[in-house]
Design a protein around this motif. Sequence first.
Motif, PDB file in Angstrom:
ATOM      1  N   GLY A  65       0.784  -1.215   0.000  1.00 18.14           N
ATOM      2  CA  GLY A  65       0.000   0.000   0.000  1.00 18.14           C
ATOM      3  C   GLY A  65       0.823   1.275   0.000  1.00 18.14           C
ATOM      4  N   ARG A  66       2.107   1.168   0.278  1.00 16.89           N
ATOM      5  CA  ARG A  66       2.996   2.343   0.274  1.00 16.89           C
ATOM      6  C   ARG A  66       4.014   2.275  -0.863  1.00 16.89           C
ATOM      7  NH1 ARG A  66       6.483   3.232   4.294  1.00 16.89           N
ATOM      8  NH2 ARG A  66       6.733   1.018   4.853  1.00 16.89           N
ATOM      9  N   PHE A  67       4.474   1.077  -1.196  1.00 16.84           N
ATOM     10  CA  PHE A  67       5.492   0.889  -2.232  1.00 16.84           C
ATOM     11  C   PHE A  67       4.856   0.257  -3.466  1.00 16.84           C
ATOM     12  CE2 PHE A  67       9.512   0.399   0.663  1.00 16.84           C
ATOM     13  CZ  PHE A  67       9.173   1.579   1.304  1.00 16.84           C
ATOM     14  N   THR A  68       5.367   0.645  -4.630  1.00 19.95           N
ATOM     15  CA  THR A  68       4.909   0.076  -5.885  1.00 19.95           C
ATOM     16  C   THR A  68       6.103  -0.239  -6.763  1.00 19.95           C
ATOM     17  OG1 THR A  68       2.866   1.384  -5.786  1.00 19.95           O
ATOM     18  CG2 THR A  68       3.444   0.417  -7.902  1.00 19.95           C
ATOM     19  N   ILE A  69       6.182  -1.466  -7.228  1.00 22.19           N
ATOM     20  CA  ILE A  69       7.241  -1.872  -8.150  1.00 22.19           C
ATOM     21  C   ILE A  69       6.680  -1.904  -9.569  1.00 22.19           C
ATOM     22  CG2 ILE A  69       6.787  -4.343  -7.780  1.00 22.19           C
ATOM     23  CD1 ILE A  69       9.823  -4.813  -8.141  1.00 22.19           C
ATOM     24  N   THR A  70       7.433  -1.350 -10.494  1.00 22.95           N
ATOM     25  CA  THR A  70       7.071  -1.377 -11.908  1.00 22.95           C
ATOM     26  C   THR A  70       8.326  -1.665 -12.718  1.00 22.95           C
ATOM     27  OG1 THR A  70       7.403   1.023 -12.102  1.00 22.95           O
ATOM     28  CG2 THR A  70       5.157   0.269 -11.646  1.00 22.95           C
ATOM     29  N   ARG A  71       8.125  -1.976 -13.975  1.00 21.54           N
ATOM     30  CA  ARG A  71       9.259  -2.220 -14.857  1.00 21.54           C
ATOM     31  C   ARG A  71       8.950  -1.713 -16.249  1.00 21.54           C
ATOM     32  NH1 ARG A  71      10.400  -8.409 -14.866  1.00 21.54           N
ATOM     33  NH2 ARG A  71      11.844  -7.879 -16.569  1.00 21.54           N
ATOM     34  N   ASP A  72      10.000  -1.369 -16.962  1.00 20.80           N
ATOM     35  CA  ASP A  72       9.910  -0.951 -18.353  1.00 20.80           C
ATOM     36  C   ASP A  72      10.877  -1.850 -19.130  1.00 20.80           C
ATOM     37  OD1 ASP A  72      10.084   0.249 -20.849  1.00 20.80           O
ATOM     38  OD2 ASP A  72       9.914   2.279 -20.040  1.00 20.80           O
TER      39      ASP A  72
END
Length: 123
Positions: A65-72
């Motif tokens: 709920g506080r951290f978000t992981i994404t990738r490109d």
Amino acid sequence: VQLQASGGGLVQAGDSLRLSCAASGLTFSSYALAWFRQAPGKEREFVARISRNAISTLYPDSVKGRFTITRDNAKNTVYLQMNSLKPEDTAVYYCAADRSIVAHTTADNYNYWGQGTQVTVSS
């Protein structure tokens, strides 16, 4: 293979930071990516994981709920957006790559590691 983490710094509680990890020397889209952290005197702790195709993510309760992981995958880069930071988030943050499709949360299962970036959250 190189994983280059960046974006750490000194912030106040409640602030946000975005970490980046640029990869080279591997077929980026063939690896799941993760972030771990390690505070002084503590074991390395799982923070977030994202699957090869970015469909699945996984977080421990401490950051959910506080951290978000994404990738490109086009840029061979994985990100960690950290919001509502707390002093207990202070640690060196590492990115890691895992060729397995199993959603590993332990450091021993990861094949490659970045050098770490320091995040310090003051109260």
